[in-house]
Design a protein around this motif. Structure first.
Motif, PDB file in Angstrom:
ATOM      1  N   GLY A 117      48.526  23.357 -24.378  1.00  0.00           N
ATOM      2  CA  GLY A 117      48.429  23.267 -22.919  1.00  0.00           C
ATOM      3  C   GLY A 117      48.811  24.550 -22.205  1.00  0.00           C
ATOM      4  O   GLY A 117      49.062  25.581 -22.828  1.00  0.00           O
ATOM      5  N   ASP A 118      48.834  24.447 -20.881  1.00  0.00           N
ATOM      6  CA  ASP A 118      49.103  25.584 -20.004  1.00  0.00           C
ATOM      7  C   ASP A 118      50.552  25.515 -19.521  1.00  0.00           C
ATOM      8  O   ASP A 118      50.970  24.523 -18.908  1.00  0.00           O
ATOM      9  CB  ASP A 118      48.139  25.539 -18.811  1.00  0.00           C
ATOM     10  N   GLY A 119      51.314  26.581 -19.782  1.00  0.00           N
ATOM     11  CA  GLY A 119      52.714  26.600 -19.417  1.00  0.00           C
ATOM     12  C   GLY A 119      52.971  26.537 -17.931  1.00  0.00           C
ATOM     13  O   GLY A 119      53.962  25.959 -17.479  1.00  0.00           O
ATOM     14  N   ILE A 120      52.073  27.119 -17.125  1.00  0.00           N
ATOM     15  CA  ILE A 120      52.270  27.097 -15.674  1.00  0.00           C
ATOM     16  C   ILE A 120      52.012  25.702 -15.117  1.00  0.00           C
ATOM     17  O   ILE A 120      52.754  25.209 -14.262  1.00  0.00           O
ATOM     18  CB  ILE A 120      51.366  28.139 -14.982  1.00  0.00           C
ATOM     19  N   GLU A 121      50.945  25.042 -15.599  1.00  0.00           N
ATOM     20  CA  GLU A 121      50.693  23.669 -15.154  1.00  0.00           C
ATOM     21  C   GLU A 121      51.868  22.761 -15.516  1.00  0.00           C
ATOM     22  O   GLU A 121      52.277  21.903 -14.729  1.00  0.00           O
ATOM     23  CB  GLU A 121      49.397  23.152 -15.781  1.00  0.00           C
ATOM     24  N   ASN A 122      52.415  22.968 -16.689  1.00  0.00           N
ATOM     25  CA  ASN A 122      53.570  22.168 -17.103  1.00  0.00           C
ATOM     26  C   ASN A 122      54.788  22.512 -16.242  1.00  0.00           C
ATOM     27  O   ASN A 122      55.589  21.629 -15.900  1.00  0.00           O
ATOM     28  CB  ASN A 122      53.878  22.429 -18.576  1.00  0.00           C
ATOM     29  N   ALA A 123      54.928  23.786 -15.880  1.00  0.00           N
ATOM     30  CA  ALA A 123      56.048  24.202 -15.036  1.00  0.00           C
ATOM     31  C   ALA A 123      55.985  23.520 -13.673  1.00  0.00           C
ATOM     32  O   ALA A 123      57.018  23.160 -13.103  1.00  0.00           O
ATOM     33  CB  ALA A 123      56.051  25.720 -14.866  1.00  0.00           C
ATOM     34  N   THR A 124      54.779  23.333 -13.147  1.00  0.00           N
ATOM     35  CA  THR A 124      54.622  22.648 -11.861  1.00  0.00           C
ATOM     36  C   THR A 124      55.228  21.251 -11.927  1.00  0.00           C
ATOM     37  O   THR A 124      55.942  20.820 -11.020  1.00  0.00           O
ATOM     38  CB  THR A 124      53.132  22.555 -11.487  1.00  0.00           C
ATOM     39  N   ARG A 125      54.936  20.533 -13.033  1.00  0.00           N
ATOM     40  CA  ARG A 125      55.480  19.185 -13.207  1.00  0.00           C
ATOM     41  C   ARG A 125      56.999  19.223 -13.360  1.00  0.00           C
ATOM     42  O   ARG A 125      57.730  18.435 -12.731  1.00  0.00           O
ATOM     43  CB  ARG A 125      54.842  18.542 -14.445  1.00  0.00           C
ATOM     44  N   LEU A 126      57.489  20.169 -14.168  1.00  0.00           N
ATOM     45  CA  LEU A 126      58.925  20.222 -14.437  1.00  0.00           C
ATOM     46  C   LEU A 126      59.723  20.595 -13.197  1.00  0.00           C
ATOM     47  O   LEU A 126      60.808  20.069 -12.966  1.00  0.00           O
ATOM     48  CB  LEU A 126      59.201  21.220 -15.562  1.00  0.00           C
ATOM     49  N   VAL A 127      59.183  21.531 -12.395  1.00  0.00           N
ATOM     50  CA  VAL A 127      59.881  21.932 -11.174  1.00  0.00           C
ATOM     51  C   VAL A 127      59.997  20.746 -10.226  1.00  0.00           C
ATOM     52  O   VAL A 127      61.004  20.564  -9.539  1.00  0.00           O
ATOM     53  CB  VAL A 127      59.162  23.119 -10.504  1.00  0.00           C
ATOM     54  N   SER A 128      58.936  19.917 -10.185  1.00  0.00           N
ATOM     55  CA  SER A 128      58.965  18.734  -9.332  1.00  0.00           C
ATOM     56  C   SER A 128      59.977  17.706  -9.834  1.00  0.00           C
ATOM     57  O   SER A 128      60.713  17.102  -9.055  1.00  0.00           O
ATOM     58  CB  SER A 128      57.571  18.107  -9.266  1.00  0.00           C
ATOM     59  N   GLU A 129      60.009  17.523 -11.161  1.00  0.00           N
ATOM     60  CA  GLU A 129      60.897  16.509 -11.749  1.00  0.00           C
ATOM     61  C   GLU A 129      62.346  16.984 -11.804  1.00  0.00           C
ATOM     62  O   GLU A 129      63.276  16.176 -11.689  1.00  0.00           O
ATOM     63  CB  GLU A 129      60.428  16.161 -13.159  1.00  0.00           C
ATOM     64  N   ARG A 130      62.543  18.298 -12.020  1.00  0.00           N
ATOM     65  CA  ARG A 130      63.885  18.844 -12.200  1.00  0.00           C
ATOM     66  C   ARG A 130      64.070  20.068 -11.301  1.00  0.00           C
ATOM     67  O   ARG A 130      64.088  21.204 -11.775  1.00  0.00           O
ATOM     68  CB  ARG A 130      64.117  19.235 -13.662  1.00  0.00           C
ATOM     69  N   PRO A 131      64.167  19.862  -9.993  1.00  0.00           N
ATOM     70  CA  PRO A 131      64.228  20.989  -9.056  1.00  0.00           C
ATOM     71  C   PRO A 131      65.438  21.895  -9.229  1.00  0.00           C
ATOM     72  O   PRO A 131      65.455  23.015  -8.723  1.00  0.00           O
ATOM     73  CB  PRO A 131      64.246  20.298  -7.687  1.00  0.00           C
TER      74      PRO A 131
ATOM     75  N   PRO B  17      67.068  23.674  -5.507  1.00  0.00           N
ATOM     76  CA  PRO B  17      65.702  23.172  -5.401  1.00  0.00           C
ATOM     77  C   PRO B  17      64.698  24.300  -5.237  1.00  0.00           C
ATOM     78  O   PRO B  17      64.976  25.299  -4.569  1.00  0.00           O
ATOM     79  CB  PRO B  17      65.752  22.283  -4.148  1.00  0.00           C
ATOM     80  N   ALA B  18      63.561  24.150  -5.865  1.00  0.00           N
ATOM     81  CA  ALA B  18      62.493  25.152  -5.731  1.00  0.00           C
ATOM     82  C   ALA B  18      61.928  25.128  -4.326  1.00  0.00           C
ATOM     83  O   ALA B  18      61.918  24.098  -3.658  1.00  0.00           O
ATOM     84  CB  ALA B  18      61.383  24.867  -6.752  1.00  0.00           C
ATOM     85  N   ILE B  19      61.452  26.278  -3.877  1.00  0.00           N
ATOM     86  CA  ILE B  19      60.841  26.377  -2.546  1.00  0.00           C
ATOM     87  C   ILE B  19      59.400  25.896  -2.629  1.00  0.00           C
ATOM     88  O   ILE B  19      58.640  26.329  -3.502  1.00  0.00           O
ATOM     89  CB  ILE B  19      60.858  27.839  -2.061  1.00  0.00           C
ATOM     90  N   PRO B  20      58.969  24.988  -1.775  1.00  0.00           N
ATOM     91  CA  PRO B  20      57.578  24.524  -1.814  1.00  0.00           C
ATOM     92  C   PRO B  20      56.611  25.684  -1.612  1.00  0.00           C
ATOM     93  O   PRO B  20      56.849  26.571  -0.804  1.00  0.00           O
ATOM     94  CB  PRO B  20      57.502  23.544  -0.636  1.00  0.00           C
ATOM     95  N   ARG B  21      55.543  25.690  -2.354  1.00  0.00           N
ATOM     96  CA  ARG B  21      54.537  26.754  -2.285  1.00  0.00           C
ATOM     97  C   ARG B  21      53.278  26.224  -1.617  1.00  0.00           C
ATOM     98  O   ARG B  21      52.900  25.076  -1.806  1.00  0.00           O
ATOM     99  CB  ARG B  21      54.183  27.263  -3.686  1.00  0.00           C
TER     100      ARG B  21
END
Length: 476
Positions: free
Chosen positions: A60-74, A124-128
């Motif tokens: 898979g794609d690490g960035i797509e996975n990062a999007t999910r992880l940032v949402s789940e674990r801010p 928390p991550a900043i919304p993009r």
């Protein structure tokens, strides 16, 4: 020392080994994974303090996975690594909410410092903003210098900070400004550009802020200025270093107050624009000479971006040349390819005109050569013999040496204050312009072409130097 646990995801065993050892030496606990599946198993054992992930993984794609992880674990910072070191990758990582993006190959000390900063600033991550992944990005190059430019641009797309882009002529300053606009929250608004060097000084305020009917001779109707035209979007102030000092004062007031009035008007208008300025001048020196307001400089230089000259990123030249050949073919010119050793010749050239000079050369080769493949010899011929420097006219050599010697006697401080280059060029500019005007009988267009200047730029210089073109034409 800040300690913590790092989870590293990379399918390259050598990368995992080297990076893990470096991070452990820096005092971090490290777990590793070679795929997204292994990452999920590790996360079930417990979330790390920092996640470092490659982009291209076997499942898979690490960035797509990062999007999910940032949402789940801010509260878990994500650092993205990638060998696909393009502007698109940097922007994708930023939009995914990644804490940072490091292109491969990277410096291990830099990675350790980035991990330390991520641990110190966990939150928390900043919304993009959403972006069109298929959008064509104009900047090309994988050199370290361009990677830093990409990283800065990626961090600017989610805010409205003022940007000052500096670099030599032809390095692509407007491309950077357009990339920031096209990728940012204001991308649906207008992008309005104005070249400060091309506007007569008496018209600059009217151009920027607009004017009312009857505000001055010839103002037959109300005209909106560039600030109004750019409302909701981006205003790009090119060659800001050439802005007259009196207009700088008005611009500073707008940046401070966020509002303006038209020339001849009384109604206050809100300045709803993002400002991106650009210059090929050293504004520090301009401030020291009193040619540029210091307070305006700091208002503009909120986020500086310094574009490297092409000679400082030679490894990008081959990709740029091929891109320009493709663009030439799209514009209707014959399709051409670079032959063996052609890139070597291009990389050996110093490119005083930077990326613009390279583009012009590729278009010229595409238009003039008959063969489909461009040879190294044809490039040498078009560029001239490499390494050959025209001999300096002895008279010019003597004049320059005499001028410097005279300054050393009369104003020795000039040799220490960093203004000698600008002063010498200023001294040479007047006789050059006067001589060329006389040579062409006062014809400004021909004189400008001979000197490689825009006609409006020549008019501006005539005005600033107080040169009468009619009088110079009579000198012939």
């Amino acid at each position: 020392m800040i300690s913590g646990e790092v989870l590293l995801v990379d399918d390259d065993n050598a990368v995992r080994t080297v990076v893990a050892q470096a991070l452990r030496r820096a005092g971090y606990r490290v777990r590793t994974a070679a795929s997204l599946a292994e990452l999920d198993r590790e996360l079930k054992l417990g979330a790390p303090d920092v996640l470092i992930t490659d982009v291209v993984l076997p499942d898979g794609d690490g960035i797509e996975n990062a999007t999910r992880l940032v949402s789940e674990r801010p509260d878990m910072p994500v650092i993205v690594l990638s060998a696909r070191n393009t502007l698109a990758t940097a922007v994708r990582a930023n939009e995914a909410g990644a804490y940072d993006y490091l292109p491969k190959p990277f410096d291990l000390d830099t990675l350790s410092r980035t991990v330390a900063k991520a641990l110190a600033r966990r939150g928390p991550a900043i919304p993009r903003p959403e972006a069109d992944e298929d959008q064509a990005l104009p900047l090309i190059g994988r050199s370290p210098a361009m990677q830093e430019v990409y990283r800065v641009i990626a961090r600017l797309v989610s805010n409205d900070l003022t940007v000052l882009v500096s670099g030599e002529s032809g390095t692509g300053k407007e491309l950077v400004a357009r990339a920031i606009h096209d990728l940012g929250a204001r991308r649906h608004g207008p992008f309005v550009a104005i070249n400060m060097a091309a506007i007569p000084r008496e018209l600059i305020e009217a151009e920027l802020f607009g004017h009312e009917r009857g505000a001055f001779t010839g103002a037959a109707q109300r005209n909106a200025g560039r600030f109004e035209q750019a409302a909701g979007g981006t205003l790009f102030l090119d060659e800001i270093g050439d802005m007259p000092i009196e207009a700088q004062t008005r611009l500073l007031r707008v940046l401070q107050q966020g509002e303006f009035t038209t020339v001849g008007g009384s109604r206050t208008i809100r300045a709803d624009v993002r400002i991106i300025a650009a210059t090929n001048r050293d504004l520090h020196q301009a401030v020291a000479r009193g040619a540029f307001r210091e307070d305006l400089y700091y208002r503009l230089n909120v986020v500086p971006i310094v574009l490297p000259a092409l000679r400082e990123r030679r490894q990008d030249i081959g990709a740029l040349a091929r891109h320009f050949l493709d663009r030439a073919a799209e514009a209707g010119l014959p399709r051409k390819m670079l032959g063996d050793d052609a890139v070597d010749v291009l990389q050996a050239h110093d490119w005083p005109g930077n990326v613009r000079e390279l583009e012009n050369l590729m278009r010229r080769l595409a238009a003039l050569l008959r063969d489909d493949r461009i040879s190294a010899g044809e490039i040498r011929e078009m560029l001239g013999a490499p390494g050959v420097v025209p001999a300096l006219d002895p008279a010019i050599d003597v004049a320059v040496r005499a001028y410097i010697e005279q300054l050393a006697l009369s104003e020795p401080a000039v040799l220490e204050d960093g203004t000698l280059y600008d002063r010498l060029i200023a001294e040479m500019e007047r006789p050059l312009i006067e001589t060329m005007l006389a040579r062409f009988g006062g014809n400004q267009l021909r004189a400008a072409r001979a000197m490689g200047l825009n006609r409006n730029t020549l008019r501006k210089r005539l005005d600033m130097l107080g040169i009468d073109p009619v009088a110079r034409s009579a000198d012939r």
